[in-house]
Design an enzyme around this catalytic site. Sequence first.
Site, PDB file in Angstrom:
ATOM      1  N   HIS A 137       0.836  -1.213   0.000  1.00 49.31           N
ATOM      2  CA  HIS A 137       0.000   0.000   0.000  1.00 49.31           C
ATOM      3  C   HIS A 137       0.870   1.262   0.000  1.00 49.31           C
ATOM      4  CE1 HIS A 137      -3.205   2.747   0.826  1.00 49.31           C
ATOM      5  NE2 HIS A 137      -3.035   2.832   2.129  1.00 49.31           N
ATOM      6  N   HIS A 166       1.809   4.419   8.207  1.00 53.70           N
ATOM      7  CA  HIS A 166       1.954   3.876   6.863  1.00 53.70           C
ATOM      8  C   HIS A 166       3.434   3.836   6.466  1.00 53.70           C
ATOM      9  CE1 HIS A 166      -2.355   4.764   6.826  1.00 53.70           C
ATOM     10  NE2 HIS A 166      -2.442   3.894   5.841  1.00 53.70           N
TER      11      HIS A 166
HETATM   12 MN    MN Z   1      -6.060   1.578   4.575  1.00 55.04          MN
END
Ligand code: MN
Length: 264
Positions: free
Chosen positions: A83, A212
């Site tokens: 991602h 992230h």
């Molecule tokens: Mn997500």
Amino acid sequence: MTKPADALSAVTAGILNGTIRVVDLTVPLEPATPVIRLPPQFSPSNAFSLTEISHYDDRGPAWYWNNFACGEHTGTHFDAPIHWVTGKDYPNNATHSIPVDRFIGPACVIDVAEGTRANSDFLLTIPVIEAWEARHGRIPAHAWVLVRTDWSKRTDPKQFLNIKDDGPHTPGIHPKCVPFLAKERDILGIGVETVGTDAGQAATFDPMFPCHTIMHGANRFGLASLTNLDKLPPTGAIVIAPPLKIVNGSGSPLRVLALVPNGG
Ligand code: MN
């Protein structure tokens, strides 16, 4: 020592006789399910939609079914390392290729609901984790660290996303705490009750979006929009969180289940 087959029989027997509870950590997936909002210069992710194919009618006399569509990161969902740009070069980093044993692990539930009640921008810090470990033991390898904020009790999407003039205000993990969890504790990933694993204001953090950037940069996962974390004990539960096997998927909506010893 318990034989592996006996250990599994004990699990199935426990589910049947109620000594093990199965807790659903998933929010309903429907058009109203909140989706993360990005600043307008970035492409948005679509909300969930359902289109009827037939409903026991002339389109299909004996069957009911639908087409559905949504972004991979909609509702209760899994974030794969691919991602994020920092996780893009790991082998087996997408939803179809992650080794399946990495979807199941012990849950460490860290309760910061009180701090979040007082401050929507509350951040989990290393001292809070160290205090948790002093009471409950060190976070074991292969654990899902679940951050209980009670944010999922905000059932109004407006309050859940909590967007102000300067962007969203939702709790998260302090940028210094993320590398601690990702590198000094060998966790599978972090699970949160908010729409994404990062705090609402994480675009302003250094590094930007640390959950992230650093978690996926360390080949770890994320679980977002969880619910019912208040029904889990601090330790002792097992979380089962396999995403859909989307080829080259960056994540997917999923059903997240916890097995909880009763009385725990
Ligand atoms: Mn997500």
